[in-house]
Structure formats: C-alpha cells, structure tokens
Design an enzyme around this catalytic site. Structure first.
Site, PDB file in Angstrom:
ATOM      1  N   GLU A 116      -2.451   1.118 -10.063  1.00  0.00           N
ATOM      2  CA  GLU A 116      -1.164   2.471 -10.078  1.00  0.00           C
ATOM      3  C   GLU A 116       0.477   1.008 -10.413  1.00  0.00           C
ATOM      4  O   GLU A 116       0.743   0.415  -9.262  1.00  0.00           O
ATOM      5  CB  GLU A 116      -0.862   2.975  -9.120  1.00  0.00           C
TER       6      GLU A 116
ATOM      7  N   ASN B 131      -2.839   7.331  -2.694  1.00  0.00           N
ATOM      8  CA  ASN B 131      -3.196   7.846  -1.247  1.00  0.00           C
ATOM      9  C   ASN B 131      -2.776   8.510  -0.658  1.00  0.00           C
ATOM     10  O   ASN B 131      -3.349   9.115  -0.300  1.00  0.00           O
ATOM     11  CB  ASN B 131      -2.611   6.292  -0.839  1.00  0.00           C
TER      12      ASN B 131
ATOM     13  N   HIS C 169       0.050  -1.557  -7.176  1.00  0.00           N
ATOM     14  CA  HIS C 169      -1.067  -0.910  -5.918  1.00  0.00           C
ATOM     15  C   HIS C 169      -1.976  -1.606  -7.110  1.00  0.00           C
ATOM     16  O   HIS C 169      -2.965  -0.252  -7.623  1.00  0.00           O
ATOM     17  CB  HIS C 169      -0.354   0.242  -5.732  1.00  0.00           C
TER      18      HIS C 169
ATOM     19  N   SER D 286       0.673  -0.811  -0.482  1.00  0.00           N
ATOM     20  CA  SER D 286      -0.214  -0.079  -0.002  1.00  0.00           C
ATOM     21  C   SER D 286       1.196   0.885   0.064  1.00  0.00           C
ATOM     22  O   SER D 286       0.392   2.432  -0.905  1.00  0.00           O
ATOM     23  CB  SER D 286      -0.985   0.248   0.870  1.00  0.00           C
TER      24      SER D 286
HETATM   25  N1  LIG Z   1      -6.355  -4.022   2.173  1.00  0.00           N
HETATM   26  C1  LIG Z   1      -6.401  -3.198   1.464  1.00  0.00           C
HETATM   27  O1  LIG Z   1      -7.316  -2.367   0.906  1.00  0.00           O
HETATM   28  C2  LIG Z   1      -5.332  -3.545   0.155  1.00  0.00           C
HETATM   29  C3  LIG Z   1      -5.398  -2.656  -0.769  1.00  0.00           C
HETATM   30  C4  LIG Z   1      -4.087  -2.387  -1.359  1.00  0.00           C
HETATM   31  C5  LIG Z   1      -3.133  -2.608  -1.139  1.00  0.00           C
HETATM   32  N2  LIG Z   1      -3.092  -3.522  -0.012  1.00  0.00           N
HETATM   33  C6  LIG Z   1      -1.671  -4.695   0.739  1.00  0.00           C
HETATM   34  O2  LIG Z   1      -1.545  -5.621  -0.057  1.00  0.00           O
HETATM   35  C7  LIG Z   1      -0.522  -6.583   0.763  1.00  0.00           C
HETATM   36  C8  LIG Z   1      -1.775  -7.016   1.247  1.00  0.00           C
HETATM   37  O3  LIG Z   1      -3.361  -6.634   1.943  1.00  0.00           O
HETATM   38  P1  LIG Z   1      -3.925  -7.636   2.552  1.00  0.00           P
HETATM   39  O4  LIG Z   1      -5.006  -6.331   2.683  1.00  0.00           O
HETATM   40  O5  LIG Z   1      -4.513  -8.484   1.034  1.00  0.00           O
HETATM   41  O6  LIG Z   1      -3.697  -8.502   3.636  1.00  0.00           O
HETATM   42  P2  LIG Z   1      -4.346  -9.748   5.097  1.00  0.00           P
HETATM   43  O7  LIG Z   1      -3.314 -10.466   6.126  1.00  0.00           O
HETATM   44  O8  LIG Z   1      -5.494 -10.219   4.021  1.00  0.00           O
HETATM   45  O9  LIG Z   1      -3.700 -11.044   3.671  1.00  0.00           O
HETATM   46  C9  LIG Z   1      -2.471 -11.507   4.094  1.00  0.00           C
HETATM   47  C10 LIG Z   1      -1.674 -12.614   3.857  1.00  0.00           C
HETATM   48  O10 LIG Z   1      -0.345 -12.690   3.489  1.00  0.00           O
HETATM   49  C11 LIG Z   1      -0.353 -13.822   4.489  1.00  0.00           C
HETATM   50  N3  LIG Z   1       1.269 -14.246   5.134  1.00  0.00           N
HETATM   51  C12 LIG Z   1       1.006 -13.404   6.274  1.00  0.00           C
HETATM   52  N4  LIG Z   1       3.305 -14.112   6.185  1.00  0.00           N
HETATM   53  C13 LIG Z   1       3.075 -14.636   4.943  1.00  0.00           C
HETATM   54  C14 LIG Z   1       4.297 -14.876   4.433  1.00  0.00           C
HETATM   55  N5  LIG Z   1       5.711 -15.142   5.146  1.00  0.00           N
HETATM   56  N6  LIG Z   1       4.196 -15.845   3.063  1.00  0.00           N
HETATM   57  C15 LIG Z   1       3.023 -16.094   2.226  1.00  0.00           C
HETATM   58  N7  LIG Z   1       2.226 -15.342   2.980  1.00  0.00           N
HETATM   59  C16 LIG Z   1       2.189 -14.147   3.951  1.00  0.00           C
HETATM   60  C17 LIG Z   1      -1.686 -13.992   5.601  1.00  0.00           C
HETATM   61  O11 LIG Z   1      -1.386 -15.461   6.156  1.00  0.00           O
HETATM   62  C18 LIG Z   1      -2.294 -14.033   4.661  1.00  0.00           C
HETATM   63  O12 LIG Z   1      -3.148 -14.769   3.726  1.00  0.00           O
HETATM   64  C19 LIG Z   1      -0.442  -5.390   2.403  1.00  0.00           C
HETATM   65  O13 LIG Z   1       1.129  -5.795   1.241  1.00  0.00           O
HETATM   66  C20 LIG Z   1      -1.212  -4.270   1.979  1.00  0.00           C
HETATM   67  O14 LIG Z   1      -0.559  -3.418   2.519  1.00  0.00           O
HETATM   68  C21 LIG Z   1      -3.990  -3.818   0.845  1.00  0.00           C
END
Ligand SMILES: NC(=O)c1ccc[n+]([C@@H]2O[C@H](COP(=O)([O-])OP(=O)(O)OC[C@H]3O[C@@H](n4cnc5c(N)ncnc54)[C@H](O)[C@@H]3O)[C@@H](O)[C@H]2O)c1
Length: 302
Positions: free
Chosen positions: A145, A184, A133, A112
């Site tokens: 992005e 953002n 992104h 993010s």
């Molecule tokens: N949620 C949003 O709105 C959003 C939007 C854009 C970007 N992001 C980014 O996307 C990424 C994921 O966010 P999310 O909301 O899906 O989080 P989430 O917590 O739903 O998912 C993260 C996943 O990563 C897995 N994980 C943790 N450690 C790991 C490892 N060592 N190896 C493999 N998998 C592992 C977890 O088990 C989980 O399934 C983050 O970097 C976040 O900042 C999130």
C-alpha cells in the site's frame, strides 16, 4: 525501471525481506540497523530465503549491510524505513536521514498503523515522503500500500509505485492517510465481528475460522468483496445490509472479551493460549501451512 540505489533502515523481519525483494529486482541495497547482530545475519537470512524459494542466490551480493546511517543513505535514490513501531523513533530517524540524503531522494516508512503524516511532520521537504505498507513475508505477499499524505507530490507517488511494480510487487495507491490504511481497516472490520461472534456465544473460535476458510475465504483471493457485491447484485447487497447491519458489532472500542484475554495473559501463540490453545506442534504446523500456501500462490502467479 533503471537500477536504483535503495537504503533499507532496519534489518528485522520486514527490513531484510524488503531488501531481498529490491536486490532480486537488480537494485543495489544498503541496509542499516542499530543492532550489530541483526546486520551480521542479514545476508545469511536473505540467502536462506533465496535458496528456499529457488531465487537467484547471487542477488545477495547486492545487499550491503552497514552500521553507519549516513553512509547507508548518502547516495540513495530511495530510503525505506522498517524499524520498531515507535513514532518518536521513526520521527527522529527521518529528521536525521533528511540531513544526509540528496534533495530528490524519496523517503518511505513501512509503519503498520502510525499515520504517515505524524512520522514525516518534522521533515523540511515533506513532498518527498510517503508510506509503503508491505505485508509479511515481503517476498511472498504481493501487496504494497503506497500512502500519500496531504504533502506528498504526485512525482514521489508515481516513482514509488513504478519502483514496486518493476520489483514484482502489486502496489496500490491509498489517497488519504487514514489509520490502518486500507488492508488493516478491512482485516480488522472482519476481526471485530469474528471476536464478537465468540463473545456473544454464537459459535466458538474454531467455528469462526472454519466458516471463513471453507466459504468466502476460498474465493477471496480471486473475488474481492466489491466484485462479489456486483456479482450478486447491489440490490441484493442492500437488502442483506438492511437486515444484518444493525446487528453486526459496531462498538467503537476494543472487545471486552479481547481485553480480558490479554489481561489474563492469554496472548495466543506466545503464551500457548488465546482464542484457542496452541501446542508447540500446532503452532509450527499452522506456520508451515501458511508458508506453503503463500509459496504455492507465488509460484502460480509466476
Ligand atoms: N511484522 C509484520 O508483519 C509487519 C508488517 C507490515 C509492517 N510492519 C512494520 O514494519 C516495521 C518493522 O517491523 P518488523 O516486524 O520488521 O520488526 P523487527 O523487530 O523484526 O525489526 C525491527 C528492526 O529495527 C531495528 N532497530 C531498532 N531501533 C533502531 C534504530 N534506532 N535504528 C535502526 N534500526 C533500529 C531492530 O534492531 C530490528 O532489527 C514496524 O514499523 C512494523 O509495524 C510489520
């Protein structure tokens, strides 16, 4: 775009949605997660989304969950990481991933806010790495992005943009790896002023949201701020800036009002109170409204 082999690292909120988009576009998708329960449910979650959206349910067959990172990425043309927002974890994963992929495989992070430059600095070949992104939910919000670093090759950027375009997304190229990228930065410039208006007693939180939703928010999906500035005239835009800019919030740090909310445990939906109070019903109603709105927008795009 020819059928590609995609590896998605992380099967959480974003990872499963990204896998869903690429599978629906006809690509083979391997998806890896370190938590078995998240792998076990990933196809069911995608199938539920397909059913809800009326998309081709058979596309879920192209999603292959695996608990083996090396196997997930070995044949991949493109790897996109969506694990927890943790710099050290992402850096470690990419170094590990690079050991298993082919020399031409493109590596992307869906962070993010963490600079892509930091995430990719430990790679041997940094020209193949970039940021992508996405916005939540990935299968409803069109924008991706695509963020290049000082090392990213134009071949890497061009291929990644073409991949997302062919999958029905709206990729844009962010030429410099700045914190918050473009979306953002814009969103938080607005949030900073929104919070300041409440902090300084100019109006309450509900009024801030009403003003936006019932005025320029109505137009935003079809009229961006710079289109709007041209529409009204850059001379008028300059005149308005000369009057209001000095008065708009421009503290470099976070708002003390926001810091106090957090310090007092007023965390928004998760504690039932933030800028406003939120019953469980009110939370569900707002989530439902947003989802319906995004689904309608997707249907009208199609
Ligand atoms: N949620 C949003 O709105 C959003 C939007 C854009 C970007 N992001 C980014 O996307 C990424 C994921 O966010 P999310 O909301 O899906 O989080 P989430 O917590 O739903 O998912 C993260 C996943 O990563 C897995 N994980 C943790 N450690 C790991 C490892 N060592 N190896 C493999 N998998 C592992 C977890 O088990 C989980 O399934 C983050 O970097 C976040 O900042 C999130």
């Amino acid at each position: 775009m020819a059928k590609a082999r995609i590896a998605v690292i992380g099967a959480g909120l974003m990872g499963h949605g990204i896998a869903q988009v690429f599978a629906l576009a006809g690509h083979d998708v391997a998806i890896y997660d370190s938590v078995m329960a998240n792998l076990d449910t990933v196809r069911t979650r995608i199938l539920t989304n397909f059913k809800d959206l009326g998309d081709d349910q058979s596309a879920v067959e192209r999603v292959q969950p695996t608990a083996n990172l090396a196997a997930a990425v070995r044949d991949a043309d493109y790897v996109v990481e969506a694990v927890l927002e943790d710099l050290a974890l992402k850096q470690k994963l990419f170094v590990e991933i690079e050991r298993h992929v082919r020399p031409e495989t493109i590596l992307a992070s869906n962070t993010s806010v963490i600079p892509i430059t930091r995430i990719m600095e430990g790679l041997c070949d940094r020209s193949r790495a970039l940021g992508t992104h996405w916005w939540n939910p990935p299968y409803l919000v069109p924008l991706v992005e695509v963020i290049g670093t000082q090392w990213t090759s134009s071949k890497t950027t061009d291929w990644t943009i073409a991949l997302h375009k062919a999958a029905g997304k709206m990729p844009v190229h962010v030429k410099k790896d700045v914190p918050g990228f473009v979306g953002n930065r814009l969103q938080h410039a607005l949030w900073r002023e929104a919070i300041a208006l409440v902090e300084h007693g100019i109006c309450d939180a509900e009024t801030v949201d009403t003003v936006i939703k019932a005025s320029f928010g109505r137009r935003l999906a079809v009229l961006g701020p710079l289109e709007n500035a041209d529409l009204v005239g850059t001379d008028l835009t300059l005149a308005i800036h000369q009057t209001v800019l000095a008065d708009i919030e421009h503290r470099p740090g976070p708002s003390p009002y926001l810091e106090a909310l957090v310090a007092n445990g007023k965390l928004g939906f998760k504690s039932g109170e933030g800028f406003r109070t939120w019953s469980a019903d009110a939370q569900a109603a707002l989530r439902g409204k947003v989802l319906q709105h995004l689904k309608k927008a997707r249907a009208s795009d199609a």
